[in-house]
Design an enzyme around this catalytic site. Structure first.
Site, PDB file in Angstrom:
ATOM      1  N   ARG A 144       0.847  -1.194   0.000  1.00 23.90           N
ATOM      2  CA  ARG A 144       0.000   0.000   0.000  1.00 23.90           C
ATOM      3  C   ARG A 144       0.883   1.244   0.000  1.00 23.90           C
ATOM      4  NH1 ARG A 144      -4.868   1.472   4.237  1.00 23.90           N
ATOM      5  NH2 ARG A 144      -3.276   0.991   5.797  1.00 23.90           N
TER       6      ARG A 144
ATOM      7  N   ASP B 276      -3.949   3.434  13.853  1.00 22.35           N
ATOM      8  CA  ASP B 276      -3.106   3.903  12.758  1.00 22.35           C
ATOM      9  C   ASP B 276      -3.532   5.316  12.409  1.00 22.35           C
ATOM     10  OD1 ASP B 276      -5.412   3.677  11.241  1.00 22.35           O
ATOM     11  OD2 ASP B 276      -4.672   2.018   9.997  1.00 22.35           O
TER      12      ASP B 276
END
Length: 536
Positions: free
Chosen positions: A167, A450
Site C-alpha cells: 500500500r 493507525d
C-alpha cells in the site's frame, strides 16, 4: 550515488540503499512525476473545490455523466491474479523487518505491506520498507531483537507465504527527500516505483506479481491517474500491461458514490475493492464537517458497522464488486490480543461477530491487524466459503442502495460524551508521538491505532467544537474545555510513561500537532501533512 539528470536525493544514504535507490528506480520516479505530477496537483485542487461546495450546502450523489458505465452490464474486471484468488484473511501491518517476518509467518492468505497509514514517511522507512520486501523474496530476511530474540521466515516456498500487496501513500502526501527538477514528487508514486523496480520482476518470476492497495482516492479520475501510472511503469520496465493488480480502498465518502467507475478505470489492473471503514468514518466527518447535526457522529467506538449508513456502504460495495467479477474485501478489525483474559475474550468475540457478518454479506475476505487474529478471521470465512476460494458468484442482487441511504448519518445511535472527547484527545496525541518517532501502527487501549483512527479522533474534536455540541452531561464543547482536557490528558500520559520516557519522546510536537489540527479555525485536510513537516 549516481542519480539521473534532474533527480536529487536529500535524505541520508545508508548501507544497501543503492539496491532500492537504483538509477532505474529514480529514472522511473522522474518519469512518473514529469508525466503525471500536474494532473495530481489538479485533482488535489478539485478535492478542495468539492469540499467548498459541500460546505455551502451541496451534497454527494451518483454521477450523471458516468451513468452509462454503471448501466452497461457487459464489462468485467480482469480475472483474479495468481495469489489473489483466495483472500479469506488478509494481515495488515508496516514493513519494518520484524513485522515483515511476522506477517509472512502469520498464515494469512495476503499481507498488506503498508507504506501508508500503519507506517510513517520517515526517510528510513521509505527505503527500508522495499528493502525488507526485497530480502523476503531473495531469502535474506532475518532479524535479531535488542533482547537477542531471532526472527526468520518459516518457509521460503511461495505457496506457504501470503501474497504481498503493497500500500503506497495516498495522492495527497509528498516525498521531500527525493526531488525531481526541484519539485517534491507524490509519495505514493515514490513508494510504487521503488517497490516495483526492486521487486516487481522477482514477484513475476515466483509466479505472482506486483500487487498494490490504493488508498484515499476520492474519484474515478484519481483511479484513472493510477491506471496511467501503471501503464507508464510497465512499459518503462518491459512488463506486460495488466501484470500489475490493484485493490482500491473505498475509504472516502465521495468514492462510495463512484465505486463502479473506479473499477472501470482500473479494470485491466483491478483486483477489487476494500471497505476501509476507519478512513471512511474520517471522510464522513471531514466531508460535512461544518453542516451541523445531520452529519454529527457519536463517540467513535460506538459507531459500528451495523448502523444504517455504514451498512449501506458495505452492502453496496459487495454488490458492485461481484457484479463486475471483482473481489470484495472487508474492513480491518483493530483488536489485538491482550494478557487480560476478559479483555481478550471480548476482543475475539467481537472479531468473530464482525467477520461472520462480513462473510454472510458476501465479502470474499477481510483484514486483521495482528497475527494472533488471523486464525479467528479464517475460521469465520471458512464457515461460509468452505473449500471455495471466494464467493464471487454471490451477486447480492437483493441490494438496492440509494444516495440517501449512504448519506443517512443522522440515524446513527449513540451519545457524544466526555469520555469520548477525552479518549479522542489522548489517543490522538499518543498516536502522533509514536508517528513522529517513525512508528505508524500503535497498540493503545487494546486496539491497533493507525493514521486513520487518529484522523477520526482529531476530526471529531474539531467537528464537535465548531458545531456547538453539548456533551451527554450538558457541557458545551469549547476551545477552553478542549485545552483543559489536553492539559489533563498530557499529565496522565506523563505519569504513566515516566519522566525519563516523557522527556526523551516527541510529546511536545505531538501535542502541538494535535491542537493545530483539532482547534484551528480552518480545517486541516490531513493531520499527517503538518506532522510530516515536523519529521526530519
Amino acid at each position: 550515488m549516481d542519480t539521473p539528470e534532474g533527480i536529487e536525493i536529500t535524505g541520508p544514504i545508508h548501507d544497501r540503499y543503492e539496491e532500492i535507490l537504483s538509477p532505474r528506480a529514480l529514472e522511473l520516479i522522474g518519469l512518473l512525476h514529469r508525466e503525471l505530477g500536474p494532473r495530481r496537483a489538479e485533482l488535489l485542487a478539485r478535492r478542495g473545490e468539492r469540499f467548498r461546495v459541500l460546505a455551502e450546502g451541496g451534497t454527494l450523489d451518483f454521477l450523471e455523466e458516468t451513468r452509462a458505465i454503471r448501466e452497461d452490464d457487459s464489462w468485467r474486471v480482469a480475472e483474479p491474479a495468481p495469489g489473489l484468488v483466495d483472500r479469506r484473511v488478509e494481515m495488515t501491518g508496516p514493513t519494518d523487518r520484524k513485522m515483515t517476518i511476522n506477517a509472512l509467518n502469520s498464515g494469512a492468505k495476503v499481507w498488506l505491506a503498508d507504506q501508508e497509514d500503519a507506517n510513517t514517511p520517515l526517510w528510513e522507512n521509505v527505503v527500508n520498507g522495499p528493502l525488507n520486501l526485497l530480502d523476503s523474496l531473495t531469502g535474506n530476511l532475518d532479524f535479531t531483537s535488542p533482547e537477542g530474540k531471532e526472527y526468520r521466515l518459516k518457509s521460503n516456498d511461495v505457496d506457504d507465504l501470503p501474497a504481498i500487496v503493497v500500500r503506497p501513500r495516498g495522492w495527497h502526501l509528498p516525498e521531500k527527500h527525493i526531488l525531481v527538477d526541484g519539485e517534491q514528487p507524490g509519495g505514493g508514486l515514490v513508494d510504487f516505483a521503488l517497490y516495483l523496480t526492486a521487486c516487481g520482476q522477482k514477484q513475476i518470476d515466483r509466479g505472482r506479481g506486483p500487487y498494490f492497495y490504493l488508498a484515499k482516492m476520492e474519484s474515478h479520475l484519481e483511479a484513472r491517474l493510477w491506471n496511467d501510472a501503471f501503464n507508464l511503469a510497465q512499459d518503462f520496465l518491459g512488463i506486460p500491461r495488466g501484470t500489475i493488480r490493484a485493490t482500491v480502498l473505498i475509504e472516502t465518502y465521495p468514492a462510495a458514490f463512484e465505486m463502479e467507475e473506479i473499477l472501470y478505470e482500473l479494470r485491466d489492473h483491478s483486483a477489487g475493492l476494500n471497505a476501509g471503514r476507519w478512513d471512511y468514518m474520517f471522510s464522513v466527518i471531514k466531508s460535512f464537517r461544518s453542516r451541523g447535526r445531520d452529519f454529527l457522529l457519536p463517540d467513535r467506538n460506538s459507531v459500528t458497522m451495523t448502523v444504517p449508513f455504514m451498512r449501506a456502504y458495505t452492502e453496496l460495495l459487495v454488490r458492485t464488486c461481484h457484479k463486475r467479477g471483482a473481489h470484495a474485501i472487508g474492513g480491518m478489525a483493530a483488536f489485538i490480543p491482550s494478557k487480560d483474559p476478559e479483555v481478550n475474550d471480548n476482543a475475539f468475540k467481537k472479531l468473530a461477530d464482525d467477520k461472520s457478518r462480513e462473510a454472510g454479506d458476501g465479502f470474499d475476505g477481510s483484514w486483521v491487524a495482528h497475527p494472533g487474529m488471523v486464525e479467528a478471521c479464517r475460521e469465520e470465512f471458512t464457515k461460509v466459503l468452505g473449500d471455495r476460494p471466494n464467493q464471487l458468484d454471490k451477486l447480492r442482487e437483493d441490494v438496492h442502495v440509494t444516495a440517501a441511504d449512504l448519506l443517512d448519518v443522522r440515524s446513527t445511535p449513540g451519545e457524544i460524551t466526555e469520555a469520548g472527547l477525552r479518549s479522542n484527545i489522548s489517543v490522538g496525541i499518543q498516536y502522533l508521538e509514536s508517528w513522529l518517532r517513525g512508528s505508524g501502527a500503535v497498540g493503545i487501549n487494546n486496539l491497533m491505532e493507525d493514521a486513520a483512527t487518529a484522523e477520526i479522533s482529531r476530526s471529531q474534536v474539531w467537528q464537535w467544537l465548531h458545531n456547538d455540541v453539548e456533551l451527554a452531561g450538558g457541557q458545551l464543547v469549547t476551545r477552553e474545555l478542549v485545552e483543559q482536557m489536553v492539559e489533563e490528558e498530557m499529565a496522565k500520559i506523563r505519569e504513566r510513561v515516566g519522566e525519563d520516557a516523557f522527556a526523551s519522546g516527541r510529546w511536545g510536537d505531538a501535542r502541538a500537532t494535535f491542537t493545530q489540527t483539532a482547534l484551528a479555525d480552518d480545517y486541516v485536510d490531513f493531520l499527517t501533512l503538518p506532522a510530516y513537516e515536523r519529521m526530519p
